[in-house]
Motif scaffolding. Structure first.
Motif, short mmCIF file in Angstrom:
data_model
loop_
_atom_site.label_atom_id
_atom_site.label_comp_id
_atom_site.label_asym_id
_atom_site.label_seq_id
_atom_site.Cartn_x
_atom_site.Cartn_y
_atom_site.Cartn_z
N GLN A 45 0.84 -1.20 0.00
CA GLN A 45 0.00 0.00 0.00
C GLN A 45 0.88 1.25 0.00
O GLN A 45 1.79 1.38 0.83
CB GLN A 45 -0.91 0.01 1.23
CG GLN A 45 -1.86 1.20 1.21
CD GLN A 45 -2.83 1.23 2.37
OE1 GLN A 45 -2.48 0.82 3.48
NE2 GLN A 45 -4.03 1.74 2.12
N ARG A 63 -1.22 -11.34 2.74
CA ARG A 63 -2.52 -11.91 2.37
C ARG A 63 -2.39 -13.41 2.26
O ARG A 63 -1.32 -13.93 1.94
CB ARG A 63 -2.98 -11.36 1.01
CG ARG A 63 -3.24 -9.86 0.99
CD ARG A 63 -4.47 -9.51 1.83
NE ARG A 63 -4.76 -8.09 1.84
CZ ARG A 63 -4.36 -7.24 2.79
NH1 ARG A 63 -3.59 -7.67 3.78
NH2 ARG A 63 -4.71 -5.97 2.75
N ASN A 121 5.76 -5.13 8.78
CA ASN A 121 5.25 -5.29 10.15
C ASN A 121 5.94 -6.45 10.85
O ASN A 121 6.10 -7.52 10.27
CB ASN A 121 3.75 -5.59 10.11
CG ASN A 121 2.94 -4.42 9.60
OD1 ASN A 121 2.73 -3.44 10.31
ND2 ASN A 121 2.50 -4.51 8.34
N ASP A 183 3.79 1.46 15.10
CA ASP A 183 2.51 1.29 14.39
C ASP A 183 1.35 1.48 15.36
O ASP A 183 1.51 1.27 16.57
CB ASP A 183 2.49 -0.14 13.82
CG ASP A 183 1.50 -0.31 12.68
OD1 ASP A 183 0.80 0.66 12.33
OD2 ASP A 183 1.45 -1.43 12.14
N GLN A 207 -5.63 4.31 12.48
CA GLN A 207 -6.81 4.73 11.70
C GLN A 207 -8.04 4.97 12.58
O GLN A 207 -8.95 5.68 12.15
CB GLN A 207 -7.12 3.75 10.58
CG GLN A 207 -7.20 2.30 10.97
CD GLN A 207 -7.43 1.43 9.73
OE1 GLN A 207 -8.53 1.35 9.20
NE2 GLN A 207 -6.39 0.79 9.24
N GLU A 243 -9.10 8.11 3.95
CA GLU A 243 -9.99 7.72 2.85
C GLU A 243 -10.53 8.92 2.08
O GLU A 243 -11.05 8.75 0.97
CB GLU A 243 -11.16 6.88 3.38
CG GLU A 243 -10.71 5.55 3.99
CD GLU A 243 -11.85 4.66 4.43
OE1 GLU A 243 -13.01 5.12 4.42
OE2 GLU A 243 -11.57 3.50 4.80
N TYR A 262 -6.85 4.44 1.60
CA TYR A 262 -7.54 4.12 0.34
C TYR A 262 -7.60 5.33 -0.59
O TYR A 262 -7.68 5.17 -1.81
CB TYR A 262 -8.95 3.60 0.62
CG TYR A 262 -9.01 2.27 1.34
CD1 TYR A 262 -7.88 1.49 1.53
CD2 TYR A 262 -10.23 1.78 1.82
CE1 TYR A 262 -7.94 0.27 2.19
CE2 TYR A 262 -10.31 0.56 2.47
CZ TYR A 262 -9.16 -0.19 2.66
OH TYR A 262 -9.24 -1.40 3.31
P1 C2E Z 1 -1.49 -2.37 10.15
O1 C2E Z 1 -0.04 -2.69 10.07
O2 C2E Z 1 -1.90 -1.26 11.05
O3 C2E Z 1 -1.91 -2.08 8.63
C1 C2E Z 1 -2.85 -1.13 8.24
C2 C2E Z 1 -4.18 -1.79 7.92
O4 C2E Z 1 -5.12 -0.78 7.54
C3 C2E Z 1 -4.13 -2.75 6.73
O5 C2E Z 1 -5.06 -3.80 6.99
C4 C2E Z 1 -4.63 -1.88 5.58
O6 C2E Z 1 -5.16 -2.64 4.50
C5 C2E Z 1 -5.70 -1.10 6.29
N1 C2E Z 1 -5.99 0.17 5.63
C6 C2E Z 1 -5.13 0.99 4.99
N2 C2E Z 1 -5.74 2.08 4.52
C7 C2E Z 1 -7.04 1.97 4.85
C8 C2E Z 1 -8.20 2.82 4.63
O7 C2E Z 1 -8.13 3.89 4.04
N3 C2E Z 1 -9.38 2.37 5.14
C9 C2E Z 1 -9.49 1.19 5.83
N4 C2E Z 1 -10.68 0.83 6.28
N5 C2E Z 1 -8.42 0.37 6.05
C10 C2E Z 1 -7.21 0.76 5.56
P2 C2E Z 1 -4.70 -5.32 6.68
O8 C2E Z 1 -3.90 -5.40 5.43
O9 C2E Z 1 -5.99 -6.07 6.76
O10 C2E Z 1 -3.77 -5.72 7.89
C11 C2E Z 1 -4.26 -5.73 9.20
C12 C2E Z 1 -3.15 -5.90 10.21
O11 C2E Z 1 -2.55 -7.19 10.08
C13 C2E Z 1 -2.00 -4.92 10.02
O12 C2E Z 1 -2.34 -3.66 10.58
C14 C2E Z 1 -0.91 -5.64 10.78
O13 C2E Z 1 -1.05 -5.45 12.16
C15 C2E Z 1 -1.20 -7.09 10.47
N6 C2E Z 1 -0.34 -7.55 9.36
C16 C2E Z 1 -0.51 -7.43 8.02
N7 C2E Z 1 0.53 -7.97 7.35
C17 C2E Z 1 1.42 -8.40 8.29
C18 C2E Z 1 2.70 -9.05 8.23
O14 C2E Z 1 3.31 -9.29 7.17
N8 C2E Z 1 3.28 -9.36 9.43
C19 C2E Z 1 2.67 -9.07 10.62
N9 C2E Z 1 3.33 -9.42 11.75
N10 C2E Z 1 1.49 -8.47 10.71
C20 C2E Z 1 0.85 -8.14 9.55
#
Ligand code: C2E
Ligand code: MG
Ligand code: MG
Ligand code: MG
Length: 283
Positions: A45, A63, A121, A183, A207, A243, A262
């Motif tokens: 992103q 994912r 992350n 974060d 967020q 957003e 987004y």
């Molecule tokens: P995070 O690191 O705080 O990542 C930001 C989350 O906010 C991401 O969700 C992203 O898709 C979402 N997001 C970004 N912009 C917007 C927006 O404008 N609106 C909304 N509604 N959401 C937005 P995602 O991809 O579902 O990931 C969720 C969490 O999962 C991440 O929060 C992180 O804590 C964890 N995660 C994701 N990938 C990894 C990884 O490779 N390793 C680890 N340890 N944790 C991960």
């Protein structure tokens, strides 16, 4: 209803809890094969400069393409991987992917364009794992990505769990030239004294403070306080979950340096980043 396997104890409180329970088991079992079957994917992103919108980097987000359930959210499978320890291997894979991709994008940038950063992350368990440092070094070495272009994101909870360990590890990473971010800032607990001692670069505004920032006065006050605190400590700020243009403008006026959300781009497969970049101004 869930059927107990030998050696497992399952408490089903009511019938409506059963489908959830069995799908949790399903994810738990299937995750073991996800890495070998190449079902994990790295999405990216964009993070853009608030002023002018030039792209500064990307956050890598994991994912899982489940063969029958489709795309599974990291909110569902990261906690499972964290619990069973698989996050260590998955995280090492993610570090490799992110660094390789960042090197590939750089090759497509116009000459003289500022280098793009990639943020990865780290979960609590990964951060506590003795192999982490080696995994980070290997990802940089194998890809050839300069350390300055890799940012590591940890939460307050991870940072505060073992202060001595955190300080030592962050100093080692900093010594290599990495960028370090906290974060979801403001959702955990952290001691301001330690924020000062950790060699950080970035605070990320969660967020949950951004969502209603245009209408909720408390969220505005909190965001402004985080930005002021960050700047007083010599750190820069990235706002997550932006957003709308109104949210962007407000955060920019408050002095927030970078915007992620987004509005500027959803997380996309690595293969789509080159196309996205070609339609975007170089910073
Ligand atoms: P995070 O690191 O705080 O990542 C930001 C989350 O906010 C991401 O969700 C992203 O898709 C979402 N997001 C970004 N912009 C917007 C927006 O404008 N609106 C909304 N509604 N959401 C937005 P995602 O991809 O579902 O990931 C969720 C969490 O999962 C991440 O929060 C992180 O804590 C964890 N995660 C994701 N990938 C990894 C990884 O490779 N390793 C680890 N340890 N944790 C991960
Ligand atoms: Mg993050
Ligand atoms: Mg976050
Ligand atoms: Mg989050």
């Amino acid at each position: 209803a869930a059927r107990a396997q030998p050696g497992q104890h399952i408490a089903v409180h009511d019938a409506s809890a059963a489908p959830d329970l069995s799908s949790a088991f399903r994810l738990h079992n299937d995750l073991h094969r996800a890495v070998d079957r190449q079902e994990l994917a790295a999405f990216f992103q964009p993070q853009v400069l608030a002023q002018g919108g030039a792209v500064k980097g990307f956050e890598a987000l994991m994912r899982w393409r489940h063969p029958t359930l489709g795309l599974v959210s990291p909110a569902k499978f990261i906690p499972i991987a964290e619990e069973n320890g698989q996050i260590v291997g998955m995280g090492a894979w993610m570090l490799q992917q992110a660094c390789q991709q960042a090197v590939a994008w750089q090759a497509l940038r116009p000459a003289g364009a500022a280098p793009l950063r990639v943020a990865v992350n780290l979960s609590l368990r990964q951060f506590g794992d003795p192999q982490l440092f080696r995994h980070v070094e290997a990802a940089l070495e194998n890809s050839g990505l300069p350390a300055e272009q890799l940012e590591l994101e940890i939460t307050e909870g991870t940072a505060m769990l073992d202060l001595h360990h955190t300080l030592e590890l962050l100093r080692r990473f900093k010594g290599m030239g990495l960028k370090l971010a906290i974060d979801d800032f403001g959702t955990g607990y952290s001691s301001l004294a330690y924020l000062k001692r950790f060699p950080l670069d970035v605070l990320k505004i969660d967020q949950s403070f951004v969502r209603q920032i245009c209408t909720d006065r408390d969220d505005q006050v909190i965001a402004q306080a985080i930005i002021s605190l960050a700047h007083s400590l010599g750190l820069s700020v990235i706002a997550e979950g932006v957003e709308t243009q109104a949210q962007h403008t407000l955060l920019q006026d408050m002095g927030c340096e970078e915007i992620q959300g987004y509005l500027h781009g959803k997380p996309m497969p690595g293969a789509d980043v080159a196309g996205w970049l070609s339609g975007h101004a170089a910073g």
